[in-house]
Design a protein around this motif. Structure first.
Motif, short mmCIF file in Angstrom:
data_model
loop_
_atom_site.label_atom_id
_atom_site.label_comp_id
_atom_site.label_asym_id
_atom_site.label_seq_id
_atom_site.Cartn_x
_atom_site.Cartn_y
_atom_site.Cartn_z
N ARG A 65 8.94 9.22 1.21
CA ARG A 65 7.49 9.00 1.26
C ARG A 65 7.11 7.80 0.40
O ARG A 65 6.33 6.94 0.83
N ARG A 68 8.41 4.59 2.08
CA ARG A 68 7.66 4.23 3.28
C ARG A 68 6.34 3.56 2.92
O ARG A 68 6.00 2.49 3.48
N VAL A 69 5.61 4.15 1.99
CA VAL A 69 4.35 3.54 1.55
C VAL A 69 4.64 2.22 0.84
O VAL A 69 3.93 1.22 1.05
N THR A 116 -2.26 12.77 -0.80
CA THR A 116 -2.41 12.03 0.47
C THR A 116 -1.73 10.68 0.34
O THR A 116 -1.59 10.14 -0.76
N ASN A 117 -1.35 10.12 1.48
CA ASN A 117 -0.74 8.79 1.46
C ASN A 117 -1.73 7.71 1.06
O ASN A 117 -1.33 6.68 0.51
N ASP A 118 -3.02 7.93 1.32
CA ASP A 118 -4.03 6.97 0.87
C ASP A 118 -4.07 6.91 -0.65
O ASP A 118 -4.21 5.83 -1.25
N LEU A 120 -1.52 7.79 -2.67
CA LEU A 120 -0.25 7.19 -3.08
C LEU A 120 -0.31 5.67 -2.93
O LEU A 120 0.18 4.93 -3.79
N TYR A 206 -4.05 1.52 4.83
CA TYR A 206 -4.46 2.75 4.17
C TYR A 206 -5.94 2.68 3.84
O TYR A 206 -6.47 1.63 3.48
#
Length: 264
Positions: A65, A68-69, A116-118, A120, A206
């Motif tokens: 994760r 990826r970000v 959340t990925n936002d 991160l 994002y």
């Protein structure tokens, strides 16, 4: 004696003129007495020291994760000369940092808050922004000027890593004292990293509002710990000021970068 002082002043003025630079995105004037190549070499050396002494996470989902970000933020940063690496340290510490040259470290403690990925991406963008804006180089330059003076600081300029630059790096980052624990940036640098970090996250696709939910969580966490404010918040602007600044800039960032992001 007067003539001698005049030559010293002229030499110092010439050095400062050569060292004048401008920060990416904000165009703020910067004093940089060392080359970016030196910063990158020192960042690589310190990253290797961190990896020797810290335990990396074996949680494959968590590591992937972050990577990826990180890859998307790195693409948005457009610094192909950086040798990007993304590491997760298995330690319950609410912190993250990016060394010069793109060596990024996240502690599992901060990943527990970025659900959340936002969120991160907000942390990732913020830390990558510090490296992109060469905030560490500025701190090193201040250390060089304070320790060595103008004439000696000129010896630090160049493509190779000088002993003076290495000492300034350790002093500016605190890496010599305790591996993996960086000294806090100034409040002005933190505010600049907030702005550019939000831009990088938006360019990577994002949602910029992830920065708002992130800092609200950070504030709640800090209050729950009383005086034990996490290192990630050290010297940062107050939460009220930070959120107000993010809200003030979010609309423009979303319109200019997020809505046009190629990676969405």
């Amino acid at each position: 004696m007067i003539r001698r002082l005049a030559w010293v002043f002229i030499a110092l003025a010439a050095l400062l003129l050569m060292a004048c630079a401008h920060a990416a995105y904000t165009n703020r004037s910067q004093l940089l007495l060392i080359s970016e190549g030196q910063e990158m070499a020192l960042g690589l050396q310190s990253a290797q020291d961190v990896l020797k002494k810290e335990k990396e996470s074996t949680d494959e989902l968590q590591v992937e994760r972050v990577k990826r970000v990180g890859r998307r933020i790195a693409f948005a940063a457009n610094k192909p000369e950086y040798k990007w690496e993304f590491h997760v340290i298995d330690k319950d510490v609410v912190n993250a940092f990016c060394l010069p040259g793109g060596k990024v470290f996240f502690y599992t403690g901060i990943l527990n808050l970025t659900t959340t990925n936002d969120e991160l991406a907000a942390v990732m963008g913020h830390e990558v922004a510090h490296a992109l804006l060469r905030h560490g180089g500025e701190r090193m330059s201040v250390a060089l000027m304070a320790q060595l003076g103008g004439s000696a600081a000129s010896l630090a300029l160049g493509s190779t890593v000088s002993p003076a630059a290495s000492q300034a790096f350790n002093q500016a980052y605190g890496m010599g004292a305790q591996v993996g624990v960086l000294l806090p940036h100034s409040r002005s640098q933190e505010s600049e990293a907030d702005e550019v970090g939000m831009i990088l996250a938006a360019k990577a696709g994002y949602e910029p509002s992830g920065a708002l939910s992130l800092w609200r969580k950070m504030d709640a966490y800090a209050k729950s710990k009383g005086q034990n404010v996490p290192g990630f918040l050290s010297t940062h602007p107050t939460t009220t000021d930070r959120i107000a600044a993010i809200q003030a800039k979010m609309g423009a960032v979303r319109a200019k970068y997020y809505q046009q992001a190629e990676l969405r």
